[in-house]
Structures are given as structure tokens and as C-alpha cells.
Design a protein around this motif. Structure first.
Motif, PDB file in Angstrom:
ATOM      1  N   ASP A 106      96.668 -18.331  85.215  1.00 29.72           N
ATOM      2  CA  ASP A 106      96.768 -16.892  85.419  1.00 29.72           C
ATOM      3  C   ASP A 106      95.398 -16.312  85.668  1.00 29.72           C
ATOM      4  O   ASP A 106      94.407 -16.820  85.156  1.00 29.72           O
ATOM      5  CB  ASP A 106      97.258 -16.204  84.131  1.00 29.72           C
ATOM      6  N   VAL A 117      94.275   0.249  76.654  1.00 33.84           N
ATOM      7  CA  VAL A 117      94.580  -0.381  77.943  1.00 33.84           C
ATOM      8  C   VAL A 117      95.318   0.647  78.786  1.00 33.84           C
ATOM      9  O   VAL A 117      96.386   1.114  78.402  1.00 33.84           O
ATOM     10  CB  VAL A 117      95.484  -1.620  77.755  1.00 33.84           C
ATOM     11  N   THR A 118      94.732   1.031  79.924  1.00 35.35           N
ATOM     12  CA  THR A 118      95.416   2.027  80.746  1.00 35.35           C
ATOM     13  C   THR A 118      96.018   1.408  82.000  1.00 35.35           C
ATOM     14  O   THR A 118      96.849   2.012  82.650  1.00 35.35           O
ATOM     15  CB  THR A 118      94.462   3.160  81.180  1.00 35.35           C
ATOM     16  N   ASP A 119      95.579   0.210  82.332  1.00 38.68           N
ATOM     17  CA  ASP A 119      96.144  -0.418  83.523  1.00 38.68           C
ATOM     18  C   ASP A 119      95.830  -1.910  83.451  1.00 38.68           C
ATOM     19  O   ASP A 119      94.845  -2.307  82.828  1.00 38.68           O
ATOM     20  CB  ASP A 119      95.518   0.187  84.783  1.00 38.68           C
ATOM     21  N   PHE A 120      96.670  -2.709  84.058  1.00 37.34           N
ATOM     22  CA  PHE A 120      96.357  -4.126  84.153  1.00 37.34           C
ATOM     23  C   PHE A 120      97.069  -4.695  85.369  1.00 37.34           C
ATOM     24  O   PHE A 120      97.995  -4.086  85.903  1.00 37.34           O
ATOM     25  CB  PHE A 120      96.780  -4.896  82.888  1.00 37.34           C
ATOM     26  N   MET A 122      98.057  -8.799  87.185  1.00 34.69           N
ATOM     27  CA  MET A 122      97.935 -10.256  87.118  1.00 34.69           C
ATOM     28  C   MET A 122      98.158 -10.810  88.518  1.00 34.69           C
ATOM     29  O   MET A 122      98.691 -10.131  89.376  1.00 34.69           O
ATOM     30  CB  MET A 122      98.993 -10.830  86.172  1.00 34.69           C
ATOM     31  N   ASN A 123      97.758 -12.059  88.691  1.00 37.56           N
ATOM     32  CA  ASN A 123      98.059 -12.703  89.961  1.00 37.56           C
ATOM     33  C   ASN A 123      99.575 -12.682  90.191  1.00 37.56           C
ATOM     34  O   ASN A 123     100.344 -12.604  89.241  1.00 37.56           O
ATOM     35  CB  ASN A 123      97.514 -14.136  89.993  1.00 37.56           C
ATOM     36  N   THR A 124      99.993 -12.761  91.449  1.00 34.65           N
ATOM     37  CA  THR A 124     101.434 -12.750  91.723  1.00 34.65           C
ATOM     38  C   THR A 124     102.011 -14.108  91.353  1.00 34.65           C
ATOM     39  O   THR A 124     101.471 -14.783  90.495  1.00 34.65           O
ATOM     40  CB  THR A 124     101.702 -12.437  93.206  1.00 34.65           C
ATOM     41  N   VAL A 125     103.121 -14.501  91.963  1.00 35.60           N
ATOM     42  CA  VAL A 125     103.735 -15.767  91.579  1.00 35.60           C
ATOM     43  C   VAL A 125     102.855 -16.976  91.869  1.00 35.60           C
ATOM     44  O   VAL A 125     103.110 -18.071  91.401  1.00 35.60           O
ATOM     45  CB  VAL A 125     105.091 -15.958  92.290  1.00 35.60           C
ATOM     46  N   LYS A 204      92.958  -5.473  93.420  1.00 40.16           N
ATOM     47  CA  LYS A 204      93.175  -4.531  94.520  1.00 40.16           C
ATOM     48  C   LYS A 204      93.537  -3.140  94.002  1.00 40.16           C
ATOM     49  O   LYS A 204      94.440  -2.996  93.180  1.00 40.16           O
ATOM     50  CB  LYS A 204      94.285  -5.049  95.435  1.00 40.16           C
TER      51      LYS A 204
ATOM     52  N   PHE B 246     108.939 -12.163  96.701  1.00 42.95           N
ATOM     53  CA  PHE B 246     107.743 -12.650  97.381  1.00 42.95           C
ATOM     54  C   PHE B 246     107.993 -12.661  98.880  1.00 42.95           C
ATOM     55  O   PHE B 246     109.062 -13.060  99.317  1.00 42.95           O
ATOM     56  CB  PHE B 246     107.440 -14.065  96.878  1.00 42.95           C
ATOM     57  N   LYS B 259     101.631   3.394  95.181  1.00 40.52           N
ATOM     58  CA  LYS B 259     100.318   3.375  94.524  1.00 40.52           C
ATOM     59  C   LYS B 259      99.462   4.543  94.991  1.00 40.52           C
ATOM     60  O   LYS B 259      98.776   5.183  94.200  1.00 40.52           O
ATOM     61  CB  LYS B 259      99.585   2.074  94.866  1.00 40.52           C
ATOM     62  N   LYS B 271     106.713  -9.868  90.997  1.00 35.11           N
ATOM     63  CA  LYS B 271     107.065 -10.654  92.186  1.00 35.11           C
ATOM     64  C   LYS B 271     107.975 -11.783  91.742  1.00 35.11           C
ATOM     65  O   LYS B 271     107.664 -12.501  90.788  1.00 35.11           O
ATOM     66  CB  LYS B 271     105.802 -11.258  92.800  1.00 35.11           C
ATOM     67  N   HIS B 275     110.831 -19.463  91.245  1.00 41.27           N
ATOM     68  CA  HIS B 275     110.489 -19.848  89.878  1.00 41.27           C
ATOM     69  C   HIS B 275     111.661 -19.618  88.934  1.00 41.27           C
ATOM     70  O   HIS B 275     112.337 -18.604  89.015  1.00 41.27           O
ATOM     71  CB  HIS B 275     109.323 -19.023  89.361  1.00 41.27           C
ATOM     72  N   ARG B 284     104.255 -10.261  81.671  1.00 37.23           N
ATOM     73  CA  ARG B 284     103.967  -9.020  82.391  1.00 37.23           C
ATOM     74  C   ARG B 284     104.749  -7.842  81.816  1.00 37.23           C
ATOM     75  O   ARG B 284     104.204  -6.759  81.617  1.00 37.23           O
ATOM     76  CB  ARG B 284     104.272  -9.211  83.878  1.00 37.23           C
ATOM     77  N   MET B 291     101.291  -1.477  76.783  1.00 37.27           N
ATOM     78  CA  MET B 291     100.414  -0.478  77.378  1.00 37.27           C
ATOM     79  C   MET B 291     101.062   0.910  77.313  1.00 37.27           C
ATOM     80  O   MET B 291     100.424   1.883  76.911  1.00 37.27           O
ATOM     81  CB  MET B 291     100.119  -0.849  78.830  1.00 37.27           C
ATOM     82  N   ARG B 295      99.721   4.187  75.338  1.00 35.91           N
ATOM     83  CA  ARG B 295      99.424   5.406  76.094  1.00 35.91           C
ATOM     84  C   ARG B 295     100.227   6.581  75.557  1.00 35.91           C
ATOM     85  O   ARG B 295      99.737   7.702  75.483  1.00 35.91           O
ATOM     86  CB  ARG B 295      99.773   5.219  77.571  1.00 35.91           C
TER      87      ARG B 295
END
Lengths: 325, 306
Positions: A106, A117-120, A122-125, A204, B246, B259, B271, B275, B284, B291, B295
Motif C-alpha cells: 500500500d 486527520v482531515t483527508d487521506f 491510498m493507492n487504487t487497486v 493527486k 477500475f 473533487k 476502486k 479482487h 479504506r 476520519m 471531524r
């Protein structure tokens, strides 16, 4: 009196003991080697020789193997890696605004504002650009992974490597290697590519503000740290216990929990000697045919994992005394 | 005559219409099973590799039906609203299925332009004729099918949760439990209620999309964008989870638009692909819940599970 944290990751299994002021007193770093149960047992053997199990007053687990870890050792908190890493980072430095964490499979970015924590993201699949890929390249080039970063720092210039996908990166690296570029330059090019990929993909749309902490196993790689700094234009910090942050976070969260419940669910070090093994079977309850894993400790069933309904995992929750889900 | 209807893609939304229409025409309607391992595996085996997961699964459903019916319905849904389209893969869906699978019965592949009842009726007429029915019979079946569709309500609007999230994405990604690893239940089990786009009126969705620099070309863009922005602005939810397969082209546009439209609103993108290991998706969602909790309630409390 110590809190135990176990981060059962895809590549490494980390055990951390912290005291009640959250200072790290013991750290054990082991390779998971595809056998999470054995990795925990190994860690417990080491702990058993140095500590009395009654000294452990709270235990927490994290990492992708956190459920199986909690089933076999008994845990007060079973926490995702994002929250665990953020908790440990805030303990280490209250000023942190951004956490870059790259582990075995990951990569994550965590944005923190005023200690929350306000935002996070992770990599996609896809797991391109994570620790296991670096491991594989080190192996291919016959360089110990520990020296990978030094090679990158020694390079006089960099070679452009395709960064979008691990497979593309590998073929590009081989092509460049066959053209005669030095290993050092290729490795530096790879670090640049991974950083570029991380910032364009995981990072991003996120504003990366200092202070930045770089955590996870890949933070050991000095080449990656240098590449991040070059790209971001400011210094980033690698905490002393960068590879232990998940385990430390899990230990602290477990400690907080036991303050509320008053009693730990930790079952002691005895699992180091017990015969713990798993059997898997295809459930025949419906056409989903889930692959269910059943974990045994000697003759007792510790739990079930892997079904989509709760036919089996429901029993695990009963055994562990957790709410469903 | 046995008419097979695959339980994939927009079946989750339009099954009352399809099942009633062919049933009223006197056909024996055979619907494929809920997506399961066999259907999933067959879809991945037969479909072209580049397609998205829901399209692959649709192949699996057609494969399930191929020996069980005399006629299979492959809805080529082109348009649901004027001046916008569904998704490029729907336009070419019959060609993909017919070329990827062998030994299929005859298929209904006529394009569906459901921009008005009249336009939709031309599809019904062609399909009815294939079954050897006359115009009067088709008209009766069509009207009953429309009625069934109108009376059918889909969507989720949970109450009684401390945290509520908007679950966005293509309906088949939201409602196919196998494909999304039981996402709805996972979210509920973590103490979060769900609201889906069906509970926001069409004119509100359209109004949000009117603020974009150009009218969206794809219906999915307008719906998901409008729903996400409206839910956030009117504080109906505390966060947004977007479930996306995906490789999805329309999602790549929608996600960026959301966004941009909501720069500081909690937004999680999940995504999904082939899997079946659930650790990644669990991490996730659990982290997102943590989070939101902090908040919203800004307390040192971190729940112990997840």
C-alpha cells in the motif's frame, strides 16, 4: 506496564511495546514471508524471553492481517493502518501536516490539520510503486535492499524510467540497463519514477504542506527520501522508528481503550508454543462458494475468515467478543 | 417461448419493466441468478480483457442463460434522457457479448432510446414482433410494464445513524453485492447510514449539473455529480463514498468534477476490480469512518474496531 502493538503487514510483521507515557521500549521487526501466523509466533517467542505477559495491559493490532492477528492473540483494538499511523505520527510530532506512508503493498497519504486527520488517500487497486516492487528490483539487480538508497544517492545523474505501472517500469529499467547505464543511475531513476507516480496518483489533488513525515518500510530508502525532497522542494522527516509507526499507533489506541474497559483481552504469550494452523474450505451455503479460512489453536477453533455473509465470520465475532462486521 | 434476462448492469434499475413486459407477452421469463462465483469467473473468462468489471459480469450472466432460454435480451440502452447518452460500452454491448460467447440463442439487441414512452415503444414493438405478437398485445404488455416500473422504488435512505454518507457510482456497482463485496452492509456495520441518488429529484440533479461549464454528455455524469454536490451542499450527508470500477471512463470524469466542486468535503473513492480479498476495501472504509467521526465529534475517542 506496557501496551503491545502488532502491525501484521504484507511484507513485514512489526511488534512494538510502549510504556504508559507512549515511549517505545521494545521493537521487533520480522519478515512476514507469506506466513502471518508464524511471524506473530516468532515475535512472541522473543517477547516471552524478555517480559512477563502480565506486564502487557493492552494489545492492539493493525495492518492488512489485523483480523487474523486479533483472533490469535486477543486484542483490545483492531485498527486500520491510516488511523494507527496518524496516531503514532501525532505522538511523535504535533506539528505534522502530511504523512507519506509507503509499505509493502500500500501507499498512503494522510493530511492532518490541528491534530485531526482531515483527508487521506491510498493507492487504487494496483500496488505499483510500493515496497514489494522495490524488493523485487533489488533482488533482480542483486543489491541488498538496505543498500538500495545508497546506490541512488551515489548516482551522478538520473535515468528516466516509466513510472505509471510496475511492469512498465521494469521493462523500461531492463531496456536502459541493456543500453549500458550504470546501476546507480537506473536506481535513482526508479526512485524518481516512484515519487512522480506517488505524487500524481496517491497525492493527486492534495496540498502537501510541511511538516512531512515519511513512514513505512520504504522510508528506509534514502534515495526515495531525496527524490521526494527534490520534487517537493523542502525537507521531509523520517522518524527514528519509521517502520514501527503502525504498531506504535495500534499499541497507543489499545491503551486508550483499556482505560475505558478496565480489562485487556490479550491472551498472553502462550500462543508462541501452541500449535496454530489454518484450514480453508469452500463454503457450500450458497452459489458464492466463499473460500473460508478456519484458524485452530491446538484443538480449539479461534475463528473464521473470508465469507461474504456472516455465516462463519459471525462466529468469529462471538468468539472474540466483537460487534459484528 | 423462454426469454432470458441477464441480471447484470442496469437490470437492478429496470427489471420491473423487462420482466413484466416479456411476462405479459406470454413468454416464460428466465432471469439469471444473483452474481456468484461461477457467473463472475465465466464473465472474466469470456469477456475481452479491457472491459470494466460490470461488463465482464454481464457476460457471465448471459453465459448462465445461454442453454436455458430461446431468446436472450441484451439491452442496448442508448439514451434515457434527451441530448445525453449512457456509456459507450452500453452502445456496443450486444456486439461484445455476441462475439465473445459461443452458442448463444437469438438475441434482442435493438437500441433503446428511452427519452419518451413513444421512443421506448418502438423498441417494445420490435421485440414483441420477434415473439410473434400483434400490436394490440404488445401495447397491453408495454403499458403494464411501464406501470410496474413506475411502482417500483429503488434506492437507500437509512435513518438512525450518527454518520451518514452518500453512496455514489453506477447503480450496478452499488447494488451488486458480489461485485462490491457487500459494500452496503459493510458501511452499515461500521455505523454509517447511506443515502443514494434515487432520493434526490431529477430536477435538482439537473440544476446542479447546469452549473458545469458544459452540459454533461453522459447521463451517469449528470446524475452522480448532481447527487454528490446537492447532498454535500444541503448537508444531507457527512461524506461521500464513490464506488467505481477500475478502468471506467465516465467515472474518471465524474470523480474529478466532484473533487473540483467540493474541494474540502470528505470524499472516498473505492476502486473495484477482480479482487476478492477484502482487506484493502475494509481498510479504506474503516479509515474513512474514523476520519468522519473525528471531524464531526472532534473527540479523542477512536472506536476500537475497524
Amino acid at each position: 506496564m506496557y501496551y503491545l502493538g502488532v502491525d501484521l503487514g504484507s511484507v513485514s510483521t512489526d511488534l512494538a511495546l510502549v510504556d504508559k507515557n507512549h515511549n517505545l521500549v521494545e521493537k521487533i521487526y520480522l519478515k512476514t514471508r507469506g506466513n502471518p501466523i508464524k511471524a506473530i509466533q516468532e515475535g512472541f517467542k522473543i517477547l516471552k524471553d524478555k517480559y512477563d505477559e502480565r506486564e502487557i495491559t493492552a494489545a492492539g493490532t493493525t495492518g492488512s492481517g489485523r483480523m487474523i492477528a486479533s483472533a490469535i492473540m486477543g486484542a483490545d483494538a483492531v485498527k486500520n493502518e491510516i488511523t494507527a499511523h496518524a496516531r503514532a505520527a501525532l505522538e511523535f510530532d504535533k506539528e505534522v501536516r502530511t504523512i507519506i506512508e509507503i509499505g509493502g503493498q500500500d501507499s498512503k497519504i494522510i493530511i492532518i490539520n490541528k491534530g485531526i486527520v482531515t483527508d487521506f488517500a491510498m493507492n487504487t487497486v494496483c500496488a505499483a510503486g510500493t515496497g514489494s516492487f522495490l524488493d523485487r528490483q533489488a533482488e533482480r539487480l542483486e543489491i541488498p535492499i538496505e543498500e538500495f538508497g545508497d546506490y541512488a544517492l551515489r548516482a551522478g545523474s538520473t535515468v528516466r524510467i516509466a513510472g505509471r505501472c510496475a511492469v512498465f517500469a521494469e521493462s523500461d529499467m531492463i531496456h536502459k540497463q541493456q543500453l549500458g547505464y550504470a546501476k546507480e543511475e537506473i536506481i535513482r531513476g526508479l526512485c524518481d519514477a516512484l515519487v512522480r507516480n506517488y505524487l500524481n496518483n496517491v497525492g493527486k489533488g492534495k496540498t502537501i504542506l510541511p511538516k512531512v513525515l515519511f513512514q513505512g518500510g520504504v522510508a528506509a530508502n534514502k534515495g526515495m527520501k531525496a527524490a521526494f525532497e527534490k520534487e517537493l522542494g523542502f525537507e521531509i522527516f523520517v522518524p527514528e522508528n519509521y517502520s514501527m509507526m503502525g504498531a506504535i499507533g495500534a499499541a497507543i489506541i489499545a491503551g486508550d481503550q483499556v482505560k475505558k474497559t478496565g480489562k485487556t483481552k490479550f491472551r498472553g504469550f502462550k500462543l508462541a508454543e501452541n500449535n496454530i494452523f489454518s484450514r480453508s474450505f469452500d463454503c457450500d451455503g450458497c452459489p458464492n462458494r466463499c473460500e473460508v479460512v478456519k484458524i485452530y489453536e491446538n484443538d480449539n477453533i479461534l475463528g473464521y475468515f473470508g465469507d461474504r455473509c456472516s455465516r462463519w465470520t459471525g462466529k468469529t465475532n462471538e468468539i472474540l467478543g466483537l460487534r459484528s462486521g | 417461448m423462454k426469454v432470458g434476462i441477464p441480471k447484470g448492469l442496469l437490470y437492478c434499475k429496470y427489471h420491473p419493466f423487462l420482466v413484466t413486459f416479456f411476462g405479459e407477452l406470454g413468454a416464460e421469463v428466465i432471469v439469471s441468478e444473483d452474481t456468484n462465483k461461477n457467473i463472475f469467473d465465466a464473465g472474466i473468462k469470456y469477456c475481452v480483457d479491457d472491459a470494466c468489471l460490470p461488463v465482464k459480469i454481464f457476460h457471465g450472466h448471459v453465459n448462465f442463460l445461454k442453454d436455458k432460454c430461446d431468446l436472450v435480451v441484451i439491452p442496448r440502452i442508448m439514451q434515457l434522457w434527451k441530448n445525453e447518452y449512457i456509456c459507450p460500452k452500453f452502445c456496443g454491448l450486444p456486439e461484445m457479448v455476441l462475439n465473445n460467447l459461443n452458442g448463444l440463442p437469438p438475441a434482442i439487441t435493438d437500441p433503446i432510446y428511452a427519452t419518451s414512452w413513444k421512443n421506448l415503444y418502438s423498441w417494445a414493438q420490435k421485440s414483441g414482433n420477434l415473439l410473434g405478437k400483434n400490436n394490440r398485445q404488445i401495447k397491453v404488455a408495454f403499458n403494464k410494464a411501464i406501470e410496474a416500473q413506475k411502482n417500483h422504488k429503488t434506492g437507500i435512505d437509512d435513518e438512525g445513524y450518527e454518520i451518514k454518507i452518500a453512496l455514489t457510482g453506477h447503480p450496478y456497482n452499488i447494488y451488486d453485492k458480489f461485485l462490491n463485496m457487500n459494500l452496503v452492509k459493510k458501511i452499515n456495520n461500521l455505523g454509517m447510514g447511506i443515502r443514494t441518488a434515487e432520493f434526490t429529484q431529477e430536477d435538482i440533479l439537473a440544476r446542479e449539473a447546469d452549473n458545469l461549464y458544459k452540459r454533461p454528455f453522459w447521463t451517469f455524469v449528470r446524475e452522480n455529480y448532481g447527487f454528490a454536490l446537492n447532498s454535500a451542499k444541503e448537508k444531507k450527508v457527512d461524506g461521500i463514498i464513490y464506488v467505481s470500477s477500475f478502468n471506467c471512463g465516465t467515472d474518471s470524469v465524474i470523480i474529478e468534477l466532484i473533487k473540483n466542486g467540493l474541494p474540502d468535503f470528505p470524499f472516498l473513492i473505492l476502486k473495484i476490480d477482480e479482487h476478492t480479498g477484502e482487506a484493502g476495501i475494509n481498510t479504506r472504509i474503516e479509515a474513512f469512518r474514523d476520519m468522519l467521526e473525528r471531524r464531526l465529534f472532534n473527540e479523542s475517542h477512536i472506536s476500537t474496531l475497524g
